[in-house]
Design a protein around this motif. Structure first.
Motif, PDB file in Angstrom:
ATOM      1  N   HIS A 143     -20.805   6.417   9.151  1.00 53.87           N
ATOM      2  CA  HIS A 143     -21.183   6.285   7.740  1.00 53.87           C
ATOM      3  C   HIS A 143     -21.357   4.817   7.352  1.00 53.87           C
ATOM      4  N   VAL A 144     -20.384   3.980   7.716  1.00 52.87           N
ATOM      5  CA  VAL A 144     -20.445   2.559   7.367  1.00 52.87           C
ATOM      6  C   VAL A 144     -21.626   1.902   8.077  1.00 52.87           C
ATOM      7  N   LEU A 145     -21.820   2.240   9.331  1.00 53.12           N
ATOM      8  CA  LEU A 145     -22.920   1.679  10.105  1.00 53.12           C
ATOM      9  C   LEU A 145     -24.267   2.031   9.476  1.00 53.12           C
ATOM     10  N   ILE A 146     -24.469   3.286   9.139  1.00 51.69           N
ATOM     11  CA  ILE A 146     -25.724   3.723   8.508  1.00 51.69           C
ATOM     12  C   ILE A 146     -25.915   3.019   7.172  1.00 51.69           C
ATOM     13  N   HIS A 147     -24.856   2.922   6.409  1.00 48.14           N
ATOM     14  CA  HIS A 147     -24.948   2.280   5.095  1.00 48.14           C
ATOM     15  C   HIS A 147     -25.352   0.812   5.235  1.00 48.14           C
ATOM     16  N   GLU A 148     -24.743   0.109   6.161  1.00 45.10           N
ATOM     17  CA  GLU A 148     -25.066  -1.312   6.333  1.00 45.10           C
ATOM     18  C   GLU A 148     -26.459  -1.512   6.929  1.00 45.10           C
ATOM     19  N   ILE A 149     -26.841  -0.682   7.876  1.00 45.13           N
ATOM     20  CA  ILE A 149     -28.205  -0.759   8.409  1.00 45.13           C
ATOM     21  C   ILE A 149     -29.203  -0.405   7.310  1.00 45.13           C
ATOM     22  N   GLY A 150     -28.822   0.519   6.446  1.00 46.84           N
ATOM     23  CA  GLY A 150     -29.664   0.886   5.316  1.00 46.84           C
ATOM     24  C   GLY A 150     -30.009  -0.310   4.437  1.00 46.84           C
ATOM     25  N   HIS A 151     -29.070  -1.260   4.312  1.00 42.20           N
ATOM     26  CA  HIS A 151     -29.358  -2.476   3.547  1.00 42.20           C
ATOM     27  C   HIS A 151     -30.462  -3.282   4.223  1.00 42.20           C
ATOM     28  N   HIS A 152     -30.463  -3.290   5.547  1.00 40.54           N
ATOM     29  CA  HIS A 152     -31.516  -3.986   6.303  1.00 40.54           C
ATOM     30  C   HIS A 152     -32.883  -3.378   5.992  1.00 40.54           C
ATOM     31  N   PHE A 153     -32.928  -2.058   5.910  1.00 42.07           N
ATOM     32  CA  PHE A 153     -34.186  -1.360   5.661  1.00 42.07           C
ATOM     33  C   PHE A 153     -34.548  -1.258   4.186  1.00 42.07           C
ATOM     34  N   GLY A 154     -33.588  -1.529   3.298  1.00 40.59           N
ATOM     35  CA  GLY A 154     -33.837  -1.333   1.878  1.00 40.59           C
ATOM     36  C   GLY A 154     -33.860   0.147   1.510  1.00 40.59           C
ATOM     37  N   LEU A 155     -33.080   0.962   2.227  1.00 41.19           N
ATOM     38  CA  LEU A 155     -33.062   2.410   1.997  1.00 41.19           C
ATOM     39  C   LEU A 155     -32.264   2.779   0.756  1.00 41.19           C
ATOM     40  N   SER A 156     -32.638   3.879   0.165  1.00 41.58           N
ATOM     41  CA  SER A 156     -31.883   4.424  -0.961  1.00 41.58           C
ATOM     42  C   SER A 156     -30.678   5.193  -0.425  1.00 41.58           C
ATOM     43  N   ASP A 157     -29.744   5.498  -1.309  1.00 41.90           N
ATOM     44  CA  ASP A 157     -28.584   6.307  -0.916  1.00 41.90           C
ATOM     45  C   ASP A 157     -29.029   7.664  -0.383  1.00 41.90           C
TER      46      ASP A 157
END
Length: 137
Positions: A113-127
């Motif tokens: 979960h934490v990994l996906i969330h932090e990588i999501g910041h790299h991609f600019g992904l929404s929740d």
């Protein structure tokens, strides 16, 4: 009932073991997601630095489970700046272990979960995007 003696010599994962858990969690992510993560460094430490805590307005060292440092794709496009430090995903072992002790999620699920969330910041992904990736996992 589980055999309690199986746990008699169990310890919390050390940094090296935690790094292995994080890399296994990353390897289990969807291939198309991992393919876009080229060049991202996954770093593990016991706690965030004071500077990291200050950068996100966290009050204490147990308040931050992970952190993305760098320039996300939304800011850079697909190319990196010359001389730019690599994008880095930090996972903080002690806060994650503390969270694990408080909730019913498995350690692997929390790290993922934490990994996906932090990588999501790299991609600019929404929740919502991040939740969909987690659902695939």
């Amino acid at each position: 009932m589980k055999n309690v003696s199986d746990w008699s010599s169990a310890n919390a994962p050390d940094l090296a073991t935690f790094r292995d858990i994080a890399h296994a969690a990353f390897a289990a992510l969807p291939q198309e997601f991992r393919d876009r993560c080229e060049g991202i460094v996954i770093a593990i430490d016991d706690f965030p630095s004071d500077e990291m805590l200050k950068s996100v307005g966290a009050e204490g060292p147990f308040d931050l489970l992970g952190l993305f440092q760098g320039l996300g794709l939304a800011q850079t496009g697909d190319s990196a700046f010359t001389g730019q430090q690599p994008n880095r995903i930090w996972l903080f072992r002690r806060p994650i272990l503390d969270y694990w002790a408080e909730y019913d999620d498995s350690l692997g699920a929390i790290v993922t979960h934490v990994l996906i969330h932090e990588i999501g910041h790299h991609f600019g992904l929404s929740d919502e995007d991040m939740e969909a990736i987690e659902a695939e996992n």
